[in-house]
Design a protein around this motif. Sequence first.
Motif, mmCIF file in Angstrom:
data_model
loop_
_atom_site.group_PDB
_atom_site.id
_atom_site.type_symbol
_atom_site.label_atom_id
_atom_site.label_comp_id
_atom_site.label_asym_id
_atom_site.label_seq_id
_atom_site.Cartn_x
_atom_site.Cartn_y
_atom_site.Cartn_z
ATOM 1 N N ALA A 186 35.261 11.689 -22.550
ATOM 2 C CA ALA A 186 35.912 11.478 -21.252
ATOM 3 C C ALA A 186 36.691 12.715 -20.814
ATOM 4 C CB ALA A 186 36.849 10.269 -21.336
ATOM 5 N N LEU A 187 37.149 13.496 -21.750
ATOM 6 C CA LEU A 187 37.893 14.718 -21.432
ATOM 7 C C LEU A 187 36.965 15.917 -21.196
ATOM 8 C CD1 LEU A 187 40.797 14.352 -24.026
ATOM 9 C CD2 LEU A 187 40.942 13.993 -21.553
ATOM 10 N N SER A 196 35.971 24.112 -31.650
ATOM 11 C CA SER A 196 36.960 25.104 -32.123
ATOM 12 C C SER A 196 38.349 24.563 -31.941
ATOM 13 C CB SER A 196 36.799 26.409 -31.341
ATOM 14 O OG SER A 196 37.078 26.185 -29.971
ATOM 15 N N ALA A 197 39.320 25.176 -32.608
ATOM 16 C CA ALA A 197 40.701 24.752 -32.523
ATOM 17 C C ALA A 197 41.236 24.935 -31.118
ATOM 18 C CB ALA A 197 41.546 25.516 -33.533
ATOM 19 N N ALA A 198 40.821 26.024 -30.442
ATOM 20 C CA ALA A 198 41.313 26.259 -29.080
ATOM 21 C C ALA A 198 40.803 25.154 -28.116
ATOM 22 C CB ALA A 198 40.874 27.636 -28.612
ATOM 23 N N GLU A 199 39.503 24.829 -28.284
ATOM 24 C CA GLU A 199 38.964 23.780 -27.392
ATOM 25 C C GLU A 199 39.646 22.447 -27.655
ATOM 26 O OE1 GLU A 199 34.735 21.666 -26.091
ATOM 27 O OE2 GLU A 199 34.736 23.271 -27.597
ATOM 28 N N GLN A 200 39.877 22.166 -28.924
ATOM 29 C CA GLN A 200 40.535 20.904 -29.237
ATOM 30 C C GLN A 200 41.946 20.869 -28.636
ATOM 31 O OE1 GLN A 200 40.362 19.597 -33.361
ATOM 32 N NE2 GLN A 200 38.390 20.615 -33.684
ATOM 33 N N THR A 201 42.666 22.021 -28.699
ATOM 34 C CA THR A 201 44.010 22.051 -28.124
ATOM 35 C C THR A 201 43.939 21.909 -26.599
ATOM 36 O OG1 THR A 201 44.790 23.452 -29.974
ATOM 37 C CG2 THR A 201 46.109 23.437 -27.960
ATOM 38 N N TYR A 202 42.950 22.498 -25.970
ATOM 39 C CA TYR A 202 42.797 22.382 -24.517
ATOM 40 C C TYR A 202 42.563 20.922 -24.128
ATOM 41 C CZ TYR A 202 40.652 22.794 -19.909
ATOM 42 O OH TYR A 202 40.344 22.638 -18.580
ATOM 43 N N ARG A 203 41.657 20.262 -24.896
ATOM 44 C CA ARG A 203 41.374 18.835 -24.569
ATOM 45 C C ARG A 203 42.625 17.977 -24.824
ATOM 46 N NH1 ARG A 203 37.072 19.836 -21.522
ATOM 47 N NH2 ARG A 203 35.473 21.021 -22.674
ATOM 48 N N GLY A 250 46.833 19.913 -39.811
ATOM 49 C CA GLY A 250 46.502 21.225 -39.277
ATOM 50 C C GLY A 250 45.055 21.625 -39.503
ATOM 51 N N ARG A 251 44.187 20.710 -39.917
ATOM 52 C CA ARG A 251 42.775 21.043 -40.176
ATOM 53 C C ARG A 251 41.944 20.585 -38.990
ATOM 54 N NH1 ARG A 251 40.750 17.966 -43.830
ATOM 55 N NH2 ARG A 251 42.482 16.458 -43.935
ATOM 56 N N LYS A 252 41.191 21.529 -38.406
ATOM 57 C CA LYS A 252 40.426 21.215 -37.201
ATOM 58 C C LYS A 252 39.230 20.314 -37.480
ATOM 59 C CE LYS A 252 37.251 25.157 -37.124
ATOM 60 N NZ LYS A 252 36.058 24.359 -37.022
ATOM 61 N N LEU A 294 41.792 18.267 -34.951
ATOM 62 C CA LEU A 294 43.212 18.524 -35.102
ATOM 63 C C LEU A 294 44.062 17.359 -34.581
ATOM 64 C CD1 LEU A 294 43.366 22.272 -33.975
ATOM 65 C CD2 LEU A 294 43.857 21.425 -36.267
ATOM 66 N N TYR A 295 43.649 16.802 -33.497
ATOM 67 C CA TYR A 295 44.481 15.783 -32.832
ATOM 68 C C TYR A 295 43.885 14.369 -32.927
ATOM 69 C CZ TYR A 295 46.177 20.189 -30.996
ATOM 70 O OH TYR A 295 46.647 21.498 -30.897
ATOM 71 N N GLN A 296 42.881 14.259 -33.808
ATOM 72 C CA GLN A 296 42.294 12.941 -34.122
ATOM 73 C C GLN A 296 41.808 12.224 -32.862
ATOM 74 O OE1 GLN A 296 42.023 11.456 -37.591
ATOM 75 N NE2 GLN A 296 41.944 13.686 -37.596
ATOM 76 N N PHE A 297 40.830 12.856 -32.163
ATOM 77 C CA PHE A 297 40.192 12.236 -31.013
ATOM 78 C C PHE A 297 39.152 11.217 -31.491
ATOM 79 C CE2 PHE A 297 41.452 16.422 -29.263
ATOM 80 C CZ PHE A 297 42.100 16.022 -28.123
ATOM 81 N N ASP A 298 38.983 10.116 -30.737
ATOM 82 C CA ASP A 298 37.797 9.274 -30.938
ATOM 83 C C ASP A 298 36.730 9.808 -30.013
ATOM 84 O OD1 ASP A 298 37.809 7.718 -28.318
ATOM 85 O OD2 ASP A 298 39.781 7.093 -29.087
ATOM 86 N N ALA A 299 35.480 9.482 -30.288
ATOM 87 C CA ALA A 299 34.359 10.073 -29.558
ATOM 88 C C ALA A 299 34.418 9.722 -28.066
ATOM 89 C CB ALA A 299 33.042 9.595 -30.164
ATOM 90 N N ARG A 300 34.805 8.498 -27.706
ATOM 91 C CA ARG A 300 34.832 8.113 -26.284
ATOM 92 C C ARG A 300 35.872 8.916 -25.521
ATOM 93 N NH1 ARG A 300 36.490 2.068 -24.808
ATOM 94 N NH2 ARG A 300 38.465 2.942 -25.565
#
Length: 470
Positions: A430-431, A441-448, A406-408, A420-426
Motif C-alpha cells: 500500500a505504501l 534496502s534500509a533507505a527504502e524501508q526508512t522512506y516507506r 536494527g537488522r533490515k 527494519l520496521y516490521q512491515f506486513d506485506a499488505r
Amino acid sequence: MSSPQNETYGPTGVTGAAGATDPSGVTGTYEDVEPDAGHGHPDTYRPAYEARVSATELPTEPRLPRQQEEPGESEQGAEGAEGAPGSGGRAAARRAARHKRGTERPDPLRRLLPQALVVAFLAGGTSAFLANDKAIELSVDGKSRTLHTFADDVTELLADEGVEVGAHDVVAPAPGTALASGDEVAVHHGRPVHLTLDGQRRQVWTTAHTVDGALRQLGVRAEGAYLSASRSQRIGRQGLALDVRTERTVTIMADGRARTIRTNAASVREAVEEAGITLHGQDTTSVPPGSFPRDGQTITVMRVTRSKEVREEVIPFAVERILDPTLFKGTEVVERAGRPGARRVTYAVRTVNGVRQRPRWIKAEVVREPRVQRVKVGTKPRPRSVGDTDVDQLNWAGLARCESGGRKDAVDPSGVYGGLYQFDARTWHALGGSGRPQDASAAEQTYRAKKLYVLRGASPWPHCGARLRG
C-alpha cells in the motif's frame, strides 16, 4: 137524598160505591147533580179532563151526607146552636157545618192534574229507561259474560266494567265504537314474551294464552325446534321467557372430511359433537366454539399442536471511541477488541392442521454479556509531506532497534512482519513497495516508514512508537 151506604170518601177524593176509577189510574170524583131524566140515576162520575165547574154553579148546600161525623161534632154543634142567639137549633148548626165543608172542597181538576202529570212522567221515564238499557256480551281473555249496560260506546263500557286496556291489548270492536243491544265486545290482553330465537334476544307481545298460540301468532316455525317450555304451557299476564332454536343445516369439515347435519344446537361446539367429532387439547374451530351455528354455515375443525422452541442469538458488542492527541487525525487504534455476547430466546410454535405458524416470542435470557471494544482516535494534525523536517528529525534508528534490532532483513517468528520496521506485506504494498519489505534496502524501508508515519502516525508501532521521540 142518596143512602150513606152507597158512597164513601177516599184518600184523594170521593169514590163511587163500586170504586170506579179513571182508566189512567186516577180516581174520579163525585158531584151532586140532578138525576139523568132518561135513566133515573144520578151521573156521579166526572173525568178529570172535563172543564172546571165554577164556584157559582156548585150547590150552596152539599147533598151528600158525611159517612160519619167527627167525634164530638154533634155535641159541639148543639152547644153552639144553643149558645147562639136566634139560632135554629141543632138542624141549623148541622146545615151550617155542611155548607162550610162544601165551600172548602178543592177543585177536582186542580187536585187530579198533579197526579196525572206524575203518572205521565213515570210512564215516559220508564220508556226512556228501557230504551237505553242494552244487553251486551263481554269477553275478556276468552271469559264471556252477558251484562246490561247504559254505556253508549265500547270505551264507556270498559270503563264501567273496570277493564283496563293497554297499548298492546286488542279490543274488538275498537274503542269508541257505538254499542247496540245484542253486540259482542272482546278484549284480549297483551302478554310480554322475552323471546330468544336462534340466539337473537328480543321482547315481543302476544295476545295468545299458550306457548303454541304465541308461536303461531309470531310466525315462528317450530317443527323440529327446541323449546324451553312446552307448547301447552299457559302464558300469564306477566309473560314468560322463551328460548326457541329452530332446526338448521350445518356442514362441518374435520380431518379432511365433510359432514352435513340437521341440528338445533345452541353452540358450534354442540353441533361439532353431534357430528361425532371430538376436540382434543388445543383443538378449536374456524368460528368461536361458543357462537350460535347459522343455517347453511360451514365450520372447519382445526387440529392444533403447540410446542416451545429455544434459540441462541448473538448480542453485538458496542464500540467506545477515545480521542488521543498523540495520534494523527484519521488514525484509529483498537486499544481493546470487543466480544459479542449471547442470549437464549424461547418461542411458542403453533401448528394448525400440520401447518407451522409464525413463532411467537415468549421470553429471552442473557447467557453472556458482550464486551465493549475501545478505539483510540487521533486528533494530532498531520505533517504536510514526508520531507518535512519534523519527520526527518524523528529517531528512526531507535525505532528500528526496538522493532527489529536494527537488522533490515529481520523477520518475526510468524513470518508476517519483516524488515527494519516490521512491515506486513499488505501495508508495504500500500505504501508503494514491491516484493518483501525485508528484501528492500534500509533507505527504502526508512522512506516507506516515514510515509506510513505521515498517514497514521506512530500507531502502526504501538509498543515502539514512543522511541521516535526519544
